[in-house]
Design an enzyme around this catalytic site. Structure first.
Site, PDB file in Angstrom:
ATOM      1  N   SER A 191     -10.036  -1.202   6.853  1.00 26.33           N
ATOM      2  CA  SER A 191      -9.333  -0.967   5.597  1.00 26.33           C
ATOM      3  C   SER A 191      -8.567  -2.153   5.046  1.00 26.33           C
ATOM      4  CB  SER A 191      -8.388   0.232   5.741  1.00 26.33           C
ATOM      5  OG  SER A 191      -9.128   1.422   5.858  1.00 26.33           O
ATOM      6  N   LYS A 220       0.831  -1.199   0.000  1.00 30.52           N
ATOM      7  CA  LYS A 220       0.000   0.000   0.000  1.00 30.52           C
ATOM      8  C   LYS A 220       0.871   1.257   0.000  1.00 30.52           C
ATOM      9  CE  LYS A 220      -3.975   1.822   2.677  1.00 30.52           C
ATOM     10  NZ  LYS A 220      -4.824   1.546   3.860  1.00 30.52           N
ATOM     11  N   SER A 278      -9.656   1.422   2.994  1.00 34.73           N
ATOM     12  CA  SER A 278      -8.823   2.192   2.103  1.00 34.73           C
ATOM     13  C   SER A 278      -7.742   1.395   1.373  1.00 34.73           C
ATOM     14  CB  SER A 278      -8.138   3.308   2.913  1.00 34.73           C
ATOM     15  OG  SER A 278      -7.208   2.764   3.855  1.00 34.73           O
TER      16      SER A 278
END
Length: 556
Positions: free
Chosen positions: A216, A111, A192
């Site tokens: 997330s 990420k 996310s």
């Protein structure tokens, strides 16, 4: 710089264009090999050990897959220009008889809020941090490199890990654009860690790392037919990870199987001198359990599993577009758990769930973010936009056109800086709300139910599972459970630009227990997964499924 890939793409595609016409199959020579959409880490390791292909071949193949679909799904923001050189080094080590473990030579995406000390940016999707540099690899990246993984690139995300706007969409960032799920047109990828989830679901790398503050990791796992492990806060280090909340943030894997996720967790879990939360790891000498060894087909036999019905099973939910999730939970998942030998204890409710004050979470996360963001940027060795505080970030965002303000507002920051007066996590208001949350999520929630009903774990649909484990800092594992059937209602997100429910969109089952219980949860999740194998049954849209395979590059 809205979307940036390195020259690694063009070099891989030059090979791919020639190789595709020659092969474009999953057969290498006369040996069949699994598609990269379904391949497991162990299968890749066997192929590398037997010299059927190399790590360089894998980098080429995954890069080609990214280039095939990324202009649509926007799951990857940046490829690592050093990936081929790293793969070559790892191939040379293997040729000399040295391997670092099962991840040796395996490409992984991370990420874009996890710091790397290399040519890649770490931006959380914001131009405010474009060009900024961290002083070293984050602990997560250092551990992956030590394990032999190839950091293939950075995955897109909801900007600032979905902690900026009241009116944005999951998976949108200024730098990366809008991530789309691959199971329904214009699908909300959830976030996310949306780019990490979509990347793993399409085989753009073997697996990926995400981060979670509240949902997330497990939410992208839920919506993208994946296994997601949200670890106990402190089991994995947050060192040089762009933060939201030191009390809730954690880093974990998104993969297509429980065992692959467990392999990644083995590699990244453990003590870090840069994160004092890891000093709470309770195992002797910080020796982490072997989570791969916990993958036990019989783990459900004799287990007592509770169901906190009040969290998800209400008349309003049963009459909503989420009704198919509840039906699948009751009519599909629970019978499988019972048949595997589990005792189901229903209505083990979490009374604290019904009484949590509306703004308690906001006070905690906003107070942490003000302090933790300032601490993160203070470590940067290069900081082109001179970002030192949340006020600086807001000022930049509201003045830089590519940040899409005011169409996407800064409502979260406005509340933190204006409504709460910029108080951070040292304020009395913060601590009162934080300790109240621990009471509600613990004795009146997860730990209370586990103790009062003598449970090994709790299960509930993943969509409803994240909040109390987030507050408590306890783990969750999400496993694919099914997908919305034909004829399901198509509904949109609150912004009205993505489809949140609709035929074929996946959903998952969450296993929940107390802190440091990952070993137990891995076993339970694996036992359920092996009886369902939903990853093989729920498939992404053919138009969004890349076709490049290892065979297109092996030996080229």
């Amino acid at each position: 710089m809205r979307f940036h890939l390195t020259s690694l793409v063009s070099s891989a595609l030059a090979v791919f264009t020639v190789a595709q016409s020659l092969c474009n199959s999953t057969t290498i020579g006369d040996q069949a090999f699994p598609s990269l959409l379904d391949v497991t880490l162990e299968e890749l390791a066997i192929g590398l050990e037997s010299r059927l292909f190399t790590s360089v071949d894998l980098v080429h193949a995954y890069t080609a897959r990214i280039d095939e679909v990324n202009s649509t799904v926007r799951a990857v923001t940046q490829l690592n220009p050093d990936a081929l050189a790293i793969a070559e080094q790892l191939d040379a080590e293997r040729a000399n008889g040295t391997t670092r473990g099962p991840l040796h030579g395996i490409p992984i995406l991370i990420k874009n809020n996890i710091g790397t000390f290399d040519a890649m940016d770490n931006t959380a999707g914001s131009y405010a941090l474009a060009g900024a540099r961290v002083p070293r690899d984050s602990t997560m990246v250092a551990k992956l490199r030590q394990a032999g993984a190839v950091i293939l690139g950075k995955a897109n995300l909801s900007q600032w890990a979905n902690f900026r706007s009241d009116n944005s969409s999951s998976g949108w960032s200024a730098i990366g654009g809008q991530v789309l799920g691959a199971y329904f047109p214009d699908q909300d990828p959830s976030g996310s860690s949306s780019g990490s989830g979509v990347s793993s679901s399409l085989g753009l790398a073997l697996a990926s790392l995400g981060s979670e503050t509240d949902g997330s990791i497990i939410s992208p796992a839920d919506a993208n037919n994946l296994v997601g492990i949200k670890p106990t806060v402190g089991l994995t280090s947050r060192d040089l990870v762009i933060p939201i909340s030191s009390h809730q943030d954690t880093v974990g894997p998104l993969a297509r199987s429980v065992k692959d996720a467990a392999y990644l967790l083995n590699a990244i879990a453990g003590y870090s001198p840069y994160d004092n939360y890891t000093s709470a790891i309770p195992f002797p000498d910080y020796t982490i359990p072997d989570y791969v060894a916990a993958c036990n087909f019989s783990a459900l036999r004799g287990a007592r599993i509770g169901i906190p019905r009040n969290v998800f099973d209400t008349p309003s939910i049963r009459n909503s577009s989420y009704a198919p999730i509840i039906s699948s939970f009751d009519d599909y998942a629970l019978p499988i758990l019972r048949a595997a030998g589990a005792t189901i204890v229903d209505n083990t409710s979490w009374p604290g769930y019904d009484i949590e004050p509306a703004n308690r979470t906001s006070v905690v996360l906003e107070g942490d973010f003000i302090a933790d963001l300032a601490a993160y940027v203070a470590q940067l060795t290069v900081n082109p936009n001179n970002i030192t505080s949340l006020a600086d970030v807001r000022r930049f965002t509201q003045s830089f056109p590519l940040e899409d303000y005011p169409d996407r507002d800064t409502g979260v920051w406005d509340q933190a800086l204006d409504y709460f007066g910029g108080q951070d996590n040292t304020s009395p208001e913060f601590w009162g709300n934080y300790t109240l949350g621990l009471e509600l999520a613990g004795p009146q929630g997860i730990t209370g139910a586990l103790a009062n009903y003598s449970l090994d774990a709790l299960v509930l649909p993943t969509y409803f599972a994240s909040h109390f484990p987030a507050i408590l800092g306890s783990p969750v594992i999400s496993v694919p459970m099914g997908s919305y059937p034909a004829g399901s209602e198509v509904t949109q997100n609150s912004r009205g630009d993505l489809n949140q429910t609709g035929p074929g969109i996946p959903f998952g089952l969450a296993f929940v227990a107390g802190r440091w219980s990952e070993e137990k949860l891995v076993g339970l999740a694996y036992a359920f997964e092996q009886r369902t194998m939903m990853q093989q049954k729920v498939r992404p849209l053919e138009a969004l499924t890349p076709t490049a395979e290892i065979a297109d590059f092996a030996g080229q």
